[in-house]
Design a protein around this motif. Structure first.
Motif, PDB file in Angstrom:
ATOM      1  N   GLN A 148       0.812  -1.220   0.000  1.00  0.00           N
ATOM      2  CA  GLN A 148       0.000   0.000   0.000  1.00  0.00           C
ATOM      3  C   GLN A 148       0.848   1.273   0.000  1.00  0.00           C
ATOM      4  N   ILE A 149       2.085   1.176   0.434  1.00  0.00           N
ATOM      5  CA  ILE A 149       2.945   2.366   0.517  1.00  0.00           C
ATOM      6  C   ILE A 149       4.099   2.329  -0.484  1.00  0.00           C
ATOM      7  N   TRP A 150       4.200   1.252  -1.246  1.00  0.00           N
ATOM      8  CA  TRP A 150       5.251   1.097  -2.252  1.00  0.00           C
ATOM      9  C   TRP A 150       4.574   1.081  -3.617  1.00  0.00           C
ATOM     10  N   PRO A 151       4.344   2.267  -4.193  1.00  0.00           N
ATOM     11  CA  PRO A 151       3.512   2.359  -5.394  1.00  0.00           C
ATOM     12  C   PRO A 151       4.064   1.618  -6.617  1.00  0.00           C
ATOM     13  N   ASN A 152       5.362   1.509  -6.744  1.00  0.00           N
ATOM     14  CA  ASN A 152       5.963   0.857  -7.907  1.00  0.00           C
ATOM     15  C   ASN A 152       6.586  -0.481  -7.540  1.00  0.00           C
ATOM     16  N   LEU A 153       5.986  -1.176  -6.619  1.00  0.00           N
ATOM     17  CA  LEU A 153       6.529  -2.416  -6.083  1.00  0.00           C
ATOM     18  C   LEU A 153       6.920  -3.395  -7.191  1.00  0.00           C
ATOM     19  N   ILE A 154       6.010  -3.730  -8.080  1.00  0.00           N
ATOM     20  CA  ILE A 154       6.274  -4.725  -9.123  1.00  0.00           C
ATOM     21  C   ILE A 154       7.384  -4.259 -10.060  1.00  0.00           C
ATOM     22  N   SER A 155       7.304  -3.045 -10.539  1.00  0.00           N
ATOM     23  CA  SER A 155       8.327  -2.566 -11.479  1.00  0.00           C
ATOM     24  C   SER A 155       9.681  -2.384 -10.793  1.00  0.00           C
ATOM     25  N   ASP A 156       9.688  -1.965  -9.535  1.00  0.00           N
ATOM     26  CA  ASP A 156      10.961  -1.812  -8.821  1.00  0.00           C
ATOM     27  C   ASP A 156      11.649  -3.160  -8.606  1.00  0.00           C
ATOM     28  N   ILE A 157      10.873  -4.151  -8.212  1.00  0.00           N
ATOM     29  CA  ILE A 157      11.450  -5.480  -8.010  1.00  0.00           C
ATOM     30  C   ILE A 157      11.924  -6.057  -9.339  1.00  0.00           C
ATOM     31  N   THR A 158      11.123  -5.875 -10.380  1.00  0.00           N
ATOM     32  CA  THR A 158      11.512  -6.370 -11.700  1.00  0.00           C
ATOM     33  C   THR A 158      12.801  -5.716 -12.169  1.00  0.00           C
ATOM     34  N   SER A 159      12.909  -4.420 -11.993  1.00  0.00           N
ATOM     35  CA  SER A 159      14.134  -3.708 -12.399  1.00  0.00           C
ATOM     36  C   SER A 159      15.342  -4.171 -11.592  1.00  0.00           C
ATOM     37  N   ALA A 160      15.150  -4.362 -10.312  1.00  0.00           N
ATOM     38  CA  ALA A 160      16.270  -4.740  -9.445  1.00  0.00           C
ATOM     39  C   ALA A 160      16.812  -6.122  -9.773  1.00  0.00           C
ATOM     40  N   PHE A 161      15.942  -7.016 -10.219  1.00  0.00           N
ATOM     41  CA  PHE A 161      16.357  -8.400 -10.457  1.00  0.00           C
ATOM     42  C   PHE A 161      16.345  -8.774 -11.931  1.00  0.00           C
ATOM     43  N   SER A 162      16.727  -7.852 -12.793  1.00  0.00           N
ATOM     44  CA  SER A 162      16.729  -8.142 -14.227  1.00  0.00           C
ATOM     45  C   SER A 162      18.100  -7.961 -14.870  1.00  0.00           C
ATOM     46  N   ASN A 163      19.135  -7.926 -14.070  1.00  0.00           N
ATOM     47  CA  ASN A 163      20.457  -7.689 -14.639  1.00  0.00           C
ATOM     48  C   ASN A 163      21.121  -8.932 -15.207  1.00  0.00           C
ATOM     49  N   ASP A 164      20.789 -10.090 -14.675  1.00  0.00           N
ATOM     50  CA  ASP A 164      21.363 -11.328 -15.192  1.00  0.00           C
ATOM     51  C   ASP A 164      20.425 -12.491 -14.881  1.00  0.00           C
ATOM     52  N   LEU A 165      20.819 -13.655 -15.316  1.00  0.00           N
ATOM     53  CA  LEU A 165      19.953 -14.814 -15.191  1.00  0.00           C
ATOM     54  C   LEU A 165      19.721 -15.230 -13.739  1.00  0.00           C
ATOM     55  N   GLU A 166      20.743 -15.189 -12.912  1.00  0.00           N
ATOM     56  CA  GLU A 166      20.573 -15.555 -11.494  1.00  0.00           C
ATOM     57  C   GLU A 166      19.576 -14.625 -10.805  1.00  0.00           C
ATOM     58  N   GLN A 167      19.664 -13.345 -11.106  1.00  0.00           N
ATOM     59  CA  GLN A 167      18.721 -12.396 -10.522  1.00  0.00           C
ATOM     60  C   GLN A 167      17.314 -12.629 -11.059  1.00  0.00           C
ATOM     61  N   ALA A 168      17.209 -13.015 -12.320  1.00  0.00           N
ATOM     62  CA  ALA A 168      15.891 -13.316 -12.890  1.00  0.00           C
ATOM     63  C   ALA A 168      15.256 -14.487 -12.154  1.00  0.00           C
ATOM     64  N   PHE A 169      16.055 -15.475 -11.785  1.00  0.00           N
ATOM     65  CA  PHE A 169      15.526 -16.587 -11.002  1.00  0.00           C
ATOM     66  C   PHE A 169      15.033 -16.090  -9.640  1.00  0.00           C
ATOM     67  N   CYS A 170      15.753 -15.138  -9.051  1.00  0.00           N
ATOM     68  CA  CYS A 170      15.295 -14.542  -7.783  1.00  0.00           C
ATOM     69  C   CYS A 170      13.977 -13.815  -7.986  1.00  0.00           C
ATOM     70  N   LEU A 171      13.869 -13.087  -9.071  1.00  0.00           N
ATOM     71  CA  LEU A 171      12.629 -12.375  -9.383  1.00  0.00           C
ATOM     72  C   LEU A 171      11.462 -13.352  -9.466  1.00  0.00           C
ATOM     73  N   ASN A 180       9.550  -6.676 -20.960  1.00  0.00           N
ATOM     74  CA  ASN A 180      10.241  -5.455 -21.377  1.00  0.00           C
ATOM     75  C   ASN A 180      11.702  -5.438 -20.934  1.00  0.00           C
ATOM     76  N   HIS A 181      11.960  -5.821 -19.691  1.00  0.00           N
ATOM     77  CA  HIS A 181      13.338  -5.813 -19.208  1.00  0.00           C
ATOM     78  C   HIS A 181      14.193  -6.845 -19.918  1.00  0.00           C
ATOM     79  N   TRP A 182      13.631  -8.023 -20.117  1.00  0.00           N
ATOM     80  CA  TRP A 182      14.420  -9.066 -20.779  1.00  0.00           C
ATOM     81  C   TRP A 182      14.559  -8.809 -22.262  1.00  0.00           C
ATOM     82  N   ALA A 183      13.599  -8.157 -22.888  1.00  0.00           N
ATOM     83  CA  ALA A 183      13.722  -7.817 -24.305  1.00  0.00           C
ATOM     84  C   ALA A 183      14.897  -6.866 -24.521  1.00  0.00           C
ATOM     85  N   GLN A 184      15.132  -5.984 -23.565  1.00  0.00           N
ATOM     86  CA  GLN A 184      16.274  -5.074 -23.654  1.00  0.00           C
ATOM     87  C   GLN A 184      17.603  -5.803 -23.506  1.00  0.00           C
TER      88      GLN A 184
END
Length: 185
Positions: A94-117, A161-165
């Motif tokens: 309720q207080i983290w308006p961009n929760l999904i996009s923030d988590i997606t951005s944080a864990f989209s740098n490599d494959l291991e992070q994608a598994f965390c996501l 979107n993140h993985w397409a980039q």
């Protein structure tokens, strides 16, 4: 204190790290309602959001090859940390308006992070109705609605979107992807 242990874990063995991660997960399960009720609401929100940011950083570090000797942290540790983050999202959605996009951005740098996501999203969906998580019924209902109305579309859209980039980098590193698929499954 738990975050300090998790952030400065280079001298700790896996059992000690797992214990600290488990304490954090259990705090997210059982103690945050009491914490929020004992604090000024704006101060509690600030602290909870900072905890989420710190946990995202910890998971990012543990899922990188910089964790220890060129390897990622053991899966049982990362799973507990991802579960803790999923539990924290129940309290902060309720207080983290961009929760999904923030988590997606944080864990989209490599494959291991994608598994965390994917683990975080899995635990968010699986545990949203976990009766052991101590949270007000109104917050739980709001979380159900949030997941139903926002998460479904945003999760897949943001992941795509993140993985397409990152496709050119992924193609260049095909061998790492193939070996990671085997270890993840």
């Amino acid at each position: 204190m738990v975050f300090e242990i998790l952030k400065n874990s280079s001298t700790l063995d896996d059992q000690a790290i797992f214990h600290a991660a488990s304490i954090l997960k259990n705090k997210a399960m059982f103690d945050f309602v009491a914490f929020r009720m004992q604090q000024d609401p704006s101060q509690a929100q600030t602290v909870l959001l900072q905890m989420c940011q710190d946990l995202v950083q910890v998971i990012t570090h543990y899922s990188s090859t910089n964790f220890r000797d060129g390897k990622v942290a053991p899966r049982f540790i990362v799973n507990v940390l991802c579960t803790a983050l999923a539990y924290l999202t129940i309290h902060t959605h309720q207080i983290w308006p961009n929760l999904i996009s923030d988590i997606t951005s944080a864990f989209s740098n490599d494959l291991e992070q994608a598994f965390c996501l994917l683990r975080v999203f899995k635990y968010m969906a699986e545990d949203c109705d976990n009766e052991q998580i101590v949270v007000e019924e109104s917050v739980k209902e709001s979380y159900y609605e949030y997941l139903d109305s926002h998460a479904r579309e945003q999760v897949f859209k943001n992941i795509f979107n993140h993985w397409a980039q990152n496709i050119p980098q992924l193609i260049a590193n095909q061998a790492a992807i193939d070996s990671s698929k085997v270890t993840f499954l």
